[in-house]
Design an enzyme around this catalytic site. Structure first.
Site, mmCIF file in Angstrom:
data_model
loop_
_atom_site.group_PDB
_atom_site.id
_atom_site.type_symbol
_atom_site.label_atom_id
_atom_site.label_comp_id
_atom_site.label_asym_id
_atom_site.label_seq_id
_atom_site.Cartn_x
_atom_site.Cartn_y
_atom_site.Cartn_z
ATOM 1 N N GLY A 209 41.820 29.133 67.368
ATOM 2 C CA GLY A 209 40.687 30.003 67.073
ATOM 3 C C GLY A 209 41.184 31.328 66.508
ATOM 4 O O GLY A 209 42.327 31.434 66.078
ATOM 5 N N ASN A 210 40.329 32.333 66.484
ATOM 6 C CA ASN A 210 40.761 33.665 66.045
ATOM 7 C C ASN A 210 39.948 34.727 66.780
ATOM 8 O O ASN A 210 39.058 34.398 67.559
ATOM 9 C CB ASN A 210 40.651 33.801 64.518
ATOM 10 C CG ASN A 210 39.237 33.589 64.041
ATOM 11 O OD1 ASN A 210 38.336 34.368 64.347
ATOM 12 N ND2 ASN A 210 39.020 32.507 63.290
ATOM 13 N N HIS A 211 40.285 35.985 66.505
ATOM 14 C CA HIS A 211 39.709 37.084 67.308
ATOM 15 C C HIS A 211 38.347 37.570 66.837
ATOM 16 O O HIS A 211 37.864 38.588 67.330
ATOM 17 C CB HIS A 211 40.670 38.283 67.301
ATOM 18 C CG HIS A 211 41.944 38.011 68.023
ATOM 19 N ND1 HIS A 211 41.982 37.682 69.346
ATOM 20 C CD2 HIS A 211 43.227 38.012 67.603
ATOM 21 C CE1 HIS A 211 43.231 37.497 69.720
ATOM 22 N NE2 HIS A 211 44.009 37.680 68.677
ATOM 23 N N ALA A 276 34.653 34.063 60.403
ATOM 24 C CA ALA A 276 36.093 33.897 60.191
ATOM 25 C C ALA A 276 36.386 32.415 60.407
ATOM 26 O O ALA A 276 36.775 31.991 61.498
ATOM 27 C CB ALA A 276 36.861 34.759 61.173
#
Ligand code: C5P
Length: 396
Positions: A209-211, A276
């Protein structure tokens, strides 16, 4: 038109202040949030307890919140929180102070800080209202784009009859709703916004995943609905409340996001991809949790579909806007990306400025179009959303 709007109601010292309690209820019935400012004189007519109970928010009067700790009320924050400010009832004295630009009360500094539309509903005796000073002050406010809600004729507290009664609360709300209806710059426009990260599963427990917090996309959705657009939000996993009047669909992976966005694409006017989206996903998703065994574990990744590029390729009437987050040659790389993906604009997020990017409530963007780079200052994401939607309005 008032659903989800932040209403700042300022009450001054007139007998009509008792009607402000009804005014708060009318706004709340329409789905608005209300915060109240009072002057010292207003408290001769209504109590803070009544106003805070009805508005479900603390009532503001002074700059200082707590004498002991020095905590203060921030008029700038309150001014930018507001989607509209209503001064009702407005006395001749306050109207005169509004004209003078004075800042010696919490109400006045908030008025000076507020960039949202301001409505003034005068209430006073007929001769005070007719007085040339009052009339000239009202004219000046009106010339400065303050909306005047004219008082009505009838019986006044003095026992006299004439023009000076504050307009009735339900009428004030109707007048303000109509104002926003006329200003609903995105009425009948269908806007689809993606937000948040995507999670690409490795096994039933882990993911890539990402932030991304989703805050920018949610702020865009909220601002678009305030401008009267029909807004759909396709969101990755985030911990945020859905804005009023926005239809939300939750997804996890890039593949799911692609499906939800593609299904809707032909019926929309604007696509803003602020999500994102993961660029890569594991080739294989394990059915069971991968056991800890070797010193090294290799996971082979493959590209996810580029949702934005695939849809912008087939766009017809749609305005399509993407986001870019670059760490080097920011402007040039973002401009290339806009061309490569056939976009109407790309929003370059800065990671190099304090307070901008993932997780923050603020952002600093450059809006890149085929013809120009528009740089904006560091602002709250709510204000950044306004800048982006102003551009969308230019496009359509
Ligand atoms: O190519 P890059 O990932 O930097 O582009 C970012 C933009 O493309 C964002 O607007 C993002 O939402 C979109 N994107 C997409 N599908 C992907 C990856 C990114 O729509 N697989």
């Amino acid at each position: 038109m008032l659903s989800g709007k932040n209403v700042l109601l300022a009450i001054t010292g007139s007998i009509a202040a008792y009607k402000s309690a009804y005014l708060i209820r009318e706004f709340i019935k329409k789905g608005a949030q209300v915060k109240v400012i009072v002057t010292e004189a207003a408290l001769q007519f209504v109590t803070k307890v009544t106003l805070s109970t009805l508005s479900k928010n603390p009532v503001y009067k002074d700059f200082i919140k707590n004498e002991e700790t020095g905590q203060w009320n921030n008029h700038v924050d309150l001014g930018s929180w507001a989607d509209l400010m209503v001064i009702a009832p407005a006395t001749a004295n306050t109207i005169s102070d509004l004209v003078s630009g004075k800042g010696n009360s919490f109400l006045l500094t908030t008025f000076l800080s507020c960039n949202a539309p301001v409505f003034v509903a005068p209430a006073m005796d007929l001769d005070m209202f007719k007085n040339k000073s009052t009339q000239s002050n009202i004219k000046i406010l009106s010339e400065r784009s303050v909306e005047i809600i004219e008082p009505t004729e009838g019986e006044l507290a003095s026992g006299l009859e004439g023009k000076g009664r504050m307009e009735e609360p339900d009428q004030i709300v109707t007048i303000i709703s109509e104002y926003f209806l006329n200003k609903a710059t995105l009425k009948n426009i269908n806007i689809l916004i993606s937000a948040g990260p995507t999670y690409e599963s490795i096994d039933p427990v882990r993911f890539i995943g990402n932030h991304s917090s989703g805050k920018m996309g949610f702020a865009l959705a909220n601002e678009a609905q305030k401008r009267g657009a029909n807004v759909e939000l396709v969101s990755g996993p985030v911990n945020l409340e859905t804005p009023e009047n926005v239809i939300r669909t939750n997804v996890k992976s890039a593949q799911q996001m692609k499906k939800e966005i593609t299904d809707r694409f032909k019926n929309i006017d604007v696509l803003i991809m602020s999500a994102a989206v993961a660029d890569y996903k594991p080739v294989k998703e394990y059915d069971n949790k991968i056991k800890k065994q070797e010193a090294e574990l290799n996971i082979v990744l493959e590209k996810t579909p580029d949702i934005l590029k695939d849809l912008a390729k087939i766009k017809k009437k749609q305005v399509v806007v993407g986001f870019a987050l670059e760490t080097e040659n920011e402007l040039e790389n973002a401009r290339q990306k806009m061309k490569r993906k056939n976009l109407d604009a790309i929003i370059l997020n800065s990671l190099s400025d304090n307070g901008a990017g993932f997780g923050y409530d603020t952002n600093k963007i450059t809006l890149i179009t085929p013809s120009e780079n528009r740089k904006f200052e560091l602002k709250t994401k709510d204000l950044v959303a306004k800048d982006i939607l102003n551009f969308i309005e230019e496009c359509i």
